[in-house]
Motif scaffolding. Structure first.
Motif, PDB file in Angstrom:
ATOM      1  N   GLU A 258       9.405 -12.239  -4.626  1.00 33.39           N
ATOM      2  CA  GLU A 258       8.691 -11.270  -3.900  1.00 33.39           C
ATOM      3  C   GLU A 258       8.736  -9.793  -4.642  1.00 33.39           C
ATOM      4  N   MET A 259      10.030  -9.746  -5.402  1.00 29.59           N
ATOM      5  CA  MET A 259      10.225  -8.498  -6.155  1.00 29.59           C
ATOM      6  C   MET A 259       9.256  -8.599  -7.305  1.00 29.59           C
ATOM      7  N   LYS A 260       9.255  -9.784  -7.946  1.00 32.14           N
ATOM      8  CA  LYS A 260       8.357  -9.865  -9.076  1.00 32.14           C
ATOM      9  C   LYS A 260       6.934  -9.504  -9.048  1.00 32.14           C
ATOM     10  N   TYR A 261       6.432  -9.984  -7.706  1.00 28.31           N
ATOM     11  CA  TYR A 261       4.856  -9.838  -7.221  1.00 28.31           C
ATOM     12  C   TYR A 261       4.887  -8.273  -6.932  1.00 28.31           C
ATOM     13  N   LEU A 262       5.811  -7.523  -6.321  1.00 30.12           N
ATOM     14  CA  LEU A 262       5.830  -6.086  -6.007  1.00 30.12           C
ATOM     15  C   LEU A 262       5.895  -5.468  -7.262  1.00 30.12           C
ATOM     16  N   LYS A 263       6.621  -5.762  -8.261  1.00 32.14           N
ATOM     17  CA  LYS A 263       6.563  -5.046  -9.792  1.00 32.14           C
ATOM     18  C   LYS A 263       5.162  -4.970 -10.320  1.00 32.14           C
ATOM     19  N   ASN A 264       4.491  -6.363 -10.168  1.00 34.77           N
ATOM     20  CA  ASN A 264       3.011  -6.211 -10.668  1.00 34.77           C
ATOM     21  C   ASN A 264       2.233  -5.541 -10.049  1.00 34.77           C
ATOM     22  N   ILE A 265       2.273  -5.363  -8.835  1.00 35.14           N
ATOM     23  CA  ILE A 265       1.435  -4.459  -7.739  1.00 35.14           C
ATOM     24  C   ILE A 265       1.772  -2.923  -8.402  1.00 35.14           C
ATOM     25  N   ALA A 266       3.196  -2.652  -8.680  1.00 37.71           N
ATOM     26  CA  ALA A 266       3.448  -1.228  -8.883  1.00 37.71           C
ATOM     27  C   ALA A 266       2.694  -0.800 -10.159  1.00 37.71           C
ATOM     28  N   ARG A 267       2.386  -1.916 -11.061  1.00 38.78           N
ATOM     29  CA  ARG A 267       1.760  -1.299 -12.226  1.00 38.78           C
ATOM     30  C   ARG A 267       0.474  -0.624 -11.977  1.00 38.78           C
ATOM     31  N   GLN A 268      -0.242  -1.067 -10.920  1.00 43.94           N
ATOM     32  CA  GLN A 268      -1.615  -0.591 -10.485  1.00 43.94           C
ATOM     33  C   GLN A 268      -1.383   0.935  -9.544  1.00 43.94           C
ATOM     34  N   TYR A 269      -0.397   0.669  -8.741  1.00 44.00           N
ATOM     35  CA  TYR A 269      -0.011   1.787  -7.883  1.00 44.00           C
ATOM     36  C   TYR A 269       1.526   2.367  -8.202  1.00 44.00           C
ATOM     37  N   PRO A 270       1.555   3.128  -9.022  1.00 41.08           N
ATOM     38  CA  PRO A 270       3.016   3.298  -9.687  1.00 41.08           C
ATOM     39  C   PRO A 270       3.858   4.599  -8.779  1.00 41.08           C
ATOM     40  N   THR A 271       2.969   5.018  -7.703  1.00 42.53           N
ATOM     41  CA  THR A 271       3.622   6.198  -7.039  1.00 42.53           C
ATOM     42  C   THR A 271       3.292   5.856  -5.425  1.00 42.53           C
ATOM     43  N   ILE A 272       4.309   6.559  -4.811  1.00 50.13           N
ATOM     44  CA  ILE A 272       4.072   6.688  -3.301  1.00 50.13           C
ATOM     45  C   ILE A 272       2.704   7.096  -2.963  1.00 50.13           C
ATOM     46  N   VAL A 273       2.182   8.089  -3.725  1.00 50.99           N
ATOM     47  CA  VAL A 273       1.099   8.640  -3.443  1.00 50.99           C
ATOM     48  C   VAL A 273      -0.135   7.842  -3.686  1.00 50.99           C
TER      49      VAL A 273
ATOM     50  N   ILE B  94      -8.180  -7.928   2.697  1.00 57.31           N
ATOM     51  CA  ILE B  94      -7.719  -6.345   2.811  1.00 57.31           C
ATOM     52  C   ILE B  94      -6.882  -6.158   3.552  1.00 57.31           C
ATOM     53  N   LYS B  95      -6.595  -6.838   4.785  1.00 56.03           N
ATOM     54  CA  LYS B  95      -5.441  -6.450   5.355  1.00 56.03           C
ATOM     55  C   LYS B  95      -4.193  -7.194   4.747  1.00 56.03           C
ATOM     56  N   GLU B  96      -4.512  -8.229   4.247  1.00 62.88           N
ATOM     57  CA  GLU B  96      -3.187  -8.559   3.298  1.00 62.88           C
ATOM     58  C   GLU B  96      -3.045  -7.855   2.285  1.00 62.88           C
ATOM     59  N   ARG B  97      -3.693  -7.285   1.514  1.00 59.97           N
ATOM     60  CA  ARG B  97      -3.725  -6.115   0.718  1.00 59.97           C
ATOM     61  C   ARG B  97      -2.902  -4.934   1.282  1.00 59.97           C
ATOM     62  N   ILE B  98      -3.090  -4.539   2.418  1.00 62.93           N
ATOM     63  CA  ILE B  98      -2.456  -3.467   3.011  1.00 62.93           C
ATOM     64  C   ILE B  98      -1.080  -3.870   3.227  1.00 62.93           C
ATOM     65  N   GLU B  99      -0.913  -5.171   3.649  1.00 60.11           N
ATOM     66  CA  GLU B  99       0.558  -5.369   4.103  1.00 60.11           C
ATOM     67  C   GLU B  99       1.436  -5.419   2.743  1.00 60.11           C
ATOM     68  N   GLU B 100       0.725  -5.643   1.445  1.00 59.65           N
ATOM     69  CA  GLU B 100       1.404  -5.804   0.264  1.00 59.65           C
ATOM     70  C   GLU B 100       1.883  -4.520  -0.074  1.00 59.65           C
ATOM     71  N   LEU B 101       0.803  -3.247  -0.011  1.00 65.05           N
ATOM     72  CA  LEU B 101       1.006  -2.027  -0.368  1.00 65.05           C
ATOM     73  C   LEU B 101       2.190  -1.330   0.521  1.00 65.05           C
ATOM     74  N   GLU B 102       2.090  -1.792   2.036  1.00 66.02           N
ATOM     75  CA  GLU B 102       3.251  -1.441   2.890  1.00 66.02           C
ATOM     76  C   GLU B 102       4.423  -1.610   2.225  1.00 66.02           C
ATOM     77  N   GLU B 103       4.415  -3.101   1.985  1.00 63.67           N
ATOM     78  CA  GLU B 103       5.766  -3.793   1.404  1.00 63.67           C
ATOM     79  C   GLU B 103       6.148  -2.766  -0.117  1.00 63.67           C
ATOM     80  N   LEU B 104       5.383  -2.213  -0.949  1.00 66.64           N
ATOM     81  CA  LEU B 104       5.497  -1.734  -1.873  1.00 66.64           C
ATOM     82  C   LEU B 104       6.006  -0.266  -1.492  1.00 66.64           C
TER      83      LEU B 104
END
Length: 652
Positions: free
Chosen positions: A5-20, A627-637
């Motif tokens: 899960e952390m590895k996946y979140l790190k991949n998403i973080a490359r696209q969305y690197p900040t809270i904003v 889209i709902k799944e993506r929102i859940e992933e971003l909320e985890e981020l």
């Protein structure tokens, strides 16, 4: 959190690197979920009828007219609405006529532009600004966005918009701007297009249809048996190539092969003229339109007979090569008695209408003559090296499949093969039996192997499977007891010519059977539908396209002109928008020229299949689920950022 899960979140973080950035995307996605569902447009069995296809595509099966009615209500006359609709469908051609007829073109430009802008605003209103922006023509993107977007900060909006329009006219860009707006409306009125098979054969322009589809913004295709036949021909299967040419000869469309795809048929023509005497090919008549000369007709009848004989031989070779196909009943050349002029079919003797076959050896009836073999090898090379055909077939592979599940609808061309008791028919494909969804899946796997596999044996199996899908009684996209080509040409007996349909078609009025199919494909029986092509609905004989209370929709209503005498109409299409499902039946389409000059549209009768209880939103669709799944992933981020599990990128 788990390591994965952390590895996946790190991949998403490359696209969305900040809270904003993550928060902004969540807000954007959440807002998209509440937009109205986009309009889906379903067409099937267009069979090369490119003029009617293009018109229905342009008018969105009446969707453009409905948007005009919604926007203007009674403030525009019926005549003005027709004129505006024609302008949207055919802007270049209509402008050419207007320029000849209008005395005060400046005033006409102003009126037309204002009306087009209002329609553009309406069709754009169900999309995000970002999606609309991507659809805008590049050269006018900024100006169109200004005109169709409300500007709260502008005090005198009317003067602001009028000045933009006046400037467009003054600098001589009105025509280009009208064309751009018309194309934008066509682009936005339909969000996604479904083609339920049989793009090829009968009509003169399948290549035109495929060129159009390749430029379409969002499309999927469920392969029909005619499409798979052409896919097999493009892969180099000789039996498929012979069928393709025979079918084109039968419907007077050999010029489509020669001019549309640049494939040389002169060797076949020379061979046919040499081997088949004048007047010996009456059984192989041509279904042609006006413009055929007697000389052309005679030559094409000879070509028709020549390629038909070659086809019967090649199919016989394939059937003997693949005994697992269990199609020995279609081996007929060795059942001919030349002395008696008869053929034995299914244990019964029938008189042949023609038994003059100078290239058929009585000792080896399925062996090609040296000339026939040479012609077919040249044709195989031509089909495999035809760049345009290969491009079209690769598109069919990339956008197509045997079936598709989309927004709770199951889409396929033919049927799910069944036994009379309602159980799924078990079909042997090489060394294993399959039924239901698994049969569709394995046939698709082998179809793709037939074109793409680098292993010779697997490629050969796949190519032969494409012919099997085209003509086998166990094929989901053919779904008939036999393909009685030989009998229809050569035996004058309606009973032996009859192609009995799969049990599926008799059982499809049974809701339990329809529910069983939906469950087989993993769909909810309370909210799903089957949308079906292939077999024409003979409306004039009392057949109905809507079955089981709207759970099953058979939408082949005779788009092909060759079928319209049986159906009584010129095709069905289906519209699925935020308000529900609407079946559209079309009257005969004469020509684009008449539609432009006389401002005639295809008269369409609309049947509401299912009215939505509440307006359907993006959140109710398959895209909404993603889209709902993506929102859940971003909320985890966000959680990871806020709890220190992940560190924001440098925000300074």
């Amino acid at each position: 959190m788990k390591k994965m899960e952390m590895k996946y979140l790190k991949n998403i973080a490359r696209q969305y690197p900040t809270i904003v950035s993550a928060s902004t995307e969540i807000i954007n996605l959440q807002s998209i979920l509440n937009l109205p569902k986009g309009t889906e447009h379903f067409l099937t069995d267009v069979h090369g009828e490119y003029e009617q296809f293009l018109h229905v595509l342009k008018n969105g099966s009446g969707s453009v007219r409905r948007k005009i009615d919604d926007e203007f209500g009674k403030s525009l006359s019926f005549k003005d609405k027709k004129s505006l609709a024609t302008l949207i469908y055919y802007p270049e051609e209509k402008l050419e006529l207007i320029l000849k007829e209008e005395e005060n073109i400046g005033d006409w430009y102003k009126i037309a532009l204002h009306r087009l802008i209002r329609v553009s605003k309406r069709v754009a209103s169900k999309y995000t600004r970002s999606k609309v922006r991507k659809a805008l023509p590049q050269e006018f993107a900024y100006v169109i966005e200004e005109l169709i977007t409300e500007k709260a900060e502008v005090e005198n909006k009317e003067a602001y918009y009028n000045e933009i329009i006046n400037t467009i006219i003054r600098i001589g860009r009105a025509q280009d701007f009208i064309i751009a707006l018309s194309n934008l409306i066509q682009r936005l009125v339909v969000d996604h297009l479904h083609i339920l098979g049989d793009i090829f054969d009968r009509g003169p322009g399948p290549h035109v249809i495929l060129d159009t589809l390749m430029d379409y913004h969002s499309v999927d295709i469920q392969w029909g048996n005619h499409d798979i036949l052409w896919m097999g021909a493009a892969s180099g299967n000789l039996a498929c190539i012979a069928n393709v040419i025979r079918f084109s000869a039968k419907f007077g469309n050999l010029d489509m092969i020669e001019d549309g795809y640049g494939i040389n048929l002169i060797p076949l023509a020379s061979f046919a003229m040499d081997k088949y005497p004048q007047g010996s090919c009456d059984c192989f008549e041509i279904r042609y339109s006006d413009g055929y000369s007697a000389k052309d007709l005679e030559m094409e009848q000879r070509m028709h007979k020549a390629i038909s004989v070659i086809q019967f031989k090649l199919e016989g070779q394939l059937i003997m090569r693949r005994p697992e196909f269990a199609m020995e009943g279609r081996l007929l050349l060795d059942k001919i008695d030349y002395e008696k002029g008869t053929v034995n079919i299914e244990g019964k003797e029938y008189k042949l209408k023609d038994c003059s076959f100078p290239t058929i050896s009585r000792e080896s009836p399925y062996e090609l003559s040296p000339e026939e073999a040479k012609i077919m090898e040249r044709l195989r090379t031509a089909f495999m090296k035809c760049e345009k055909l290969q491009r079209h077939v690769r598109f069919l592979f990339s956008k197509g499949s045997m079936y598709k599940i989309y927004n709770s609808n199951l889409l396929y061309h033919g049927c799910v093969p069944m036994n009379a008791d309602g159980t799924f028919l078990k079909v042997r494909v090489f060394d294993q039996e399959y039924s239901g969804k698994a049969l569709y899946d394995i046939l698709e796997v082998y179809t793709r192997k037939g074109y793409y596999s680098i292993e010779e044996e697997e490629r050969s199996k796949g190519q032969d499977i494409m012919w099997y899908i085209w003509s086998s009684d166990k094929s989901p996209v053919f779904g008939k007891e036999k393909m009685a080509t030989f009998e229809k040409y050569l035996v004058d007996d309606k009973e032996i010519q009859y192609e009995k349909k799969d049990c599926y078609y008799e059982l499809s009025d049974n809701e339990d059977i329809v529910n069983k199919i939906l469950e087989e494909f993993g769909l909810d029986t309370n909210t799903s539908h089957i949308i079906n092509g292939h077999v024409t609905v003979e409306l004039k004989n009392g057949e109905m396209p809507i079955r089981c209370g709207g759970k099953l929709l058979m939408i082949d209503g005779g788009f092909s002109r060759a079928h319209q005498n049986k159906t009584g109409i010129a095709g069905y299409t289906l519209i699925y928008n935020s308000m529900g499902l609407r079946l559209v039946s079309h009257e005969h389409f004469e020509s684009a020229e008449k539609a432009i000059v006389e401002e005639t549209d295809i008269y369409s009768d609309v049947t509401v299949v299912e009215q939505a209880v509440k307006r359907l939103l993006v959140g109710d669709t398959d895209n909404g689920k993603e889209i709902k799944e993506r929102i859940e992933e971003l909320e985890e981020l966000l959680y990871a950022y806020r709890t220190g599990l992940l560190i924001e990128a440098d925000v300074l």
